[in-house]
Scaffold this motif. Structure first.
Motif, mmCIF file in Angstrom:
data_model
loop_
_atom_site.group_PDB
_atom_site.id
_atom_site.type_symbol
_atom_site.label_atom_id
_atom_site.label_comp_id
_atom_site.label_asym_id
_atom_site.label_seq_id
_atom_site.Cartn_x
_atom_site.Cartn_y
_atom_site.Cartn_z
ATOM 1 N N ASP A 1 53.876 69.346 53.449
ATOM 2 C CA ASP A 1 53.542 68.149 52.671
ATOM 3 C C ASP A 1 52.294 68.456 51.867
ATOM 4 O O ASP A 1 51.296 68.941 52.403
ATOM 5 C CB ASP A 1 53.280 66.956 53.592
ATOM 6 C CG ASP A 1 54.551 66.442 54.233
ATOM 7 O OD1 ASP A 1 54.506 66.123 55.440
ATOM 8 O OD2 ASP A 1 55.578 66.372 53.550
ATOM 9 N N CYS A 2 52.360 68.161 50.578
ATOM 10 C CA CYS A 2 51.190 68.361 49.733
ATOM 11 C C CYS A 2 50.131 67.323 50.116
ATOM 12 O O CYS A 2 50.410 66.130 50.127
ATOM 13 C CB CYS A 2 51.571 68.210 48.260
ATOM 14 S SG CYS A 2 50.134 68.205 47.163
ATOM 15 N N PRO A 3 48.921 67.752 50.451
ATOM 16 C CA PRO A 3 47.883 66.786 50.822
ATOM 17 C C PRO A 3 47.386 65.976 49.635
ATOM 18 O O PRO A 3 46.731 64.951 49.814
ATOM 19 C CB PRO A 3 46.769 67.659 51.398
ATOM 20 C CG PRO A 3 47.004 69.006 50.840
ATOM 21 C CD PRO A 3 48.465 69.131 50.561
ATOM 22 N N ASN A 4 47.719 66.416 48.412
ATOM 23 C CA ASN A 4 47.229 65.709 47.224
ATOM 24 C C ASN A 4 48.184 64.607 46.785
ATOM 25 O O ASN A 4 47.764 63.484 46.536
ATOM 26 C CB ASN A 4 46.992 66.706 46.093
ATOM 27 C CG ASN A 4 46.289 66.075 44.922
ATOM 28 O OD1 ASN A 4 45.321 65.352 45.118
ATOM 29 N ND2 ASN A 4 46.759 66.343 43.718
ATOM 30 N N CYS A 5 49.488 64.942 46.682
ATOM 31 C CA CYS A 5 50.426 63.959 46.147
ATOM 32 C C CYS A 5 51.525 63.602 47.144
ATOM 33 O O CYS A 5 52.405 62.812 46.817
ATOM 34 C CB CYS A 5 51.058 64.469 44.856
ATOM 35 S SG CYS A 5 52.186 65.853 45.112
ATOM 36 N N ALA A 6 51.469 64.164 48.334
ATOM 37 C CA ALA A 6 52.413 63.866 49.405
ATOM 38 C C ALA A 6 53.837 64.308 49.080
ATOM 39 O O ALA A 6 54.782 63.839 49.702
ATOM 40 C CB ALA A 6 52.368 62.384 49.774
ATOM 41 N N ARG B 1 50.968 76.363 46.642
ATOM 42 C CA ARG B 1 50.679 75.499 45.490
ATOM 43 C C ARG B 1 51.820 74.508 45.345
ATOM 44 O O ARG B 1 53.004 74.875 45.401
ATOM 45 C CB ARG B 1 50.538 76.333 44.227
ATOM 46 C CG ARG B 1 50.153 75.516 43.004
ATOM 47 C CD ARG B 1 49.807 76.405 41.828
ATOM 48 N NE ARG B 1 50.931 77.241 41.413
ATOM 49 C CZ ARG B 1 51.888 76.844 40.558
ATOM 50 N NH1 ARG B 1 51.839 75.655 40.008
ATOM 51 N NH2 ARG B 1 52.876 77.654 40.243
ATOM 52 N N CYS B 2 51.441 73.263 45.134
ATOM 53 C CA CYS B 2 52.421 72.197 44.976
ATOM 54 C C CYS B 2 53.061 72.321 43.600
ATOM 55 O O CYS B 2 52.366 72.449 42.591
ATOM 56 C CB CYS B 2 51.740 70.841 45.129
ATOM 57 S SG CYS B 2 52.836 69.428 44.840
ATOM 58 N N ALA B 3 54.393 72.280 43.566
ATOM 59 C CA ALA B 3 55.109 72.396 42.301
ATOM 60 C C ALA B 3 54.987 71.117 41.487
ATOM 61 O O ALA B 3 55.130 71.134 40.264
ATOM 62 C CB ALA B 3 56.577 72.720 42.560
ATOM 63 N N ARG B 4 54.707 70.018 42.127
ATOM 64 C CA ARG B 4 54.639 68.758 41.393
ATOM 65 C C ARG B 4 53.282 68.564 40.735
ATOM 66 O O ARG B 4 53.193 68.257 39.544
ATOM 67 C CB ARG B 4 54.929 67.585 42.326
ATOM 68 C CG ARG B 4 55.058 66.260 41.562
ATOM 69 C CD ARG B 4 54.872 65.049 42.443
ATOM 70 N NE ARG B 4 56.047 64.762 43.253
ATOM 71 C CZ ARG B 4 56.079 63.805 44.159
ATOM 72 N NH1 ARG B 4 55.021 63.041 44.367
ATOM 73 N NH2 ARG B 4 57.152 63.591 44.875
ATOM 74 N N CYS B 5 52.193 68.738 41.532
ATOM 75 C CA CYS B 5 50.870 68.408 40.992
ATOM 76 C C CYS B 5 49.984 69.638 40.798
ATOM 77 O O CYS B 5 48.919 69.530 40.212
ATOM 78 C CB CYS B 5 50.169 67.404 41.899
ATOM 79 S SG CYS B 5 49.647 68.070 43.481
ATOM 80 N N GLY B 6 50.392 70.765 41.300
ATOM 81 C CA GLY B 6 49.600 71.968 41.104
ATOM 82 C C GLY B 6 48.488 72.153 42.110
ATOM 83 O O GLY B 6 47.739 73.124 42.047
#
Ligand SMILES: [Zn+2]
Length: 120
Positions: free
Chosen positions: A4-9, A26-31
């Motif tokens: 789970d991305c800690p920035n955008c979930a 690295r999150c593909a959605r928010c980077g």
């Protein structure tokens, strides 16, 4: 492995083979990038360095029991009481000694002096 991305979930299912040990992902959605540690023998467990617990601050000493005798009044207070008593005594003596002139100036005082046996 589920991440789970800690920035955008955003959540991802990643094959375990792609995440051995510690990796930076690295999150593909928010980077957003964060460190990921795979559970298992390669993972570095989170641990708190063992340090000695800080010593508790010293407690204040308990208050000594108060004496039952009230504190002695200050010298200035004793002098004020003595001065007041002296002033009252001088006033009473003057009122008794000077009862005739006082009665002449203030006739109603005769009743008080008569009650005290000082009427002429
Ligand atoms: Zn994200």
């Amino acid at each position: 492995m589920h991440l789970d991305c800690p920035n955008c979930a955003a959540s991802y299912d990643v094959p375990d083979a792609l995440l051995p040990g510690r990796r930076r992902v690295r999150c593909a959605r928010c980077g957003h990038q964060w460190a990921y540690a795979a559970p298992g023998p390669l993972a570095v467990p989170f641990s708190v360095p063992e340090t000695e617990a800080p010593a508790a601050p010293p407690r204040p000493a308990p208050l000594a029991p108060r004496p039952l005798v009230p504190p002695r009044p200050s010298r200035a207070l004793r002098l004020a009481w003595a001065g007041s008593a002296l002033l009252l005594a001088v006033g009473l003596i003057a009122a008794l000694a000077l009862h005739r002139p006082i009665a002449r100036v203030w006739p109603p005082s005769l009743r008080l002096y008569a009650a005290l046996g000082l009427a002429r």
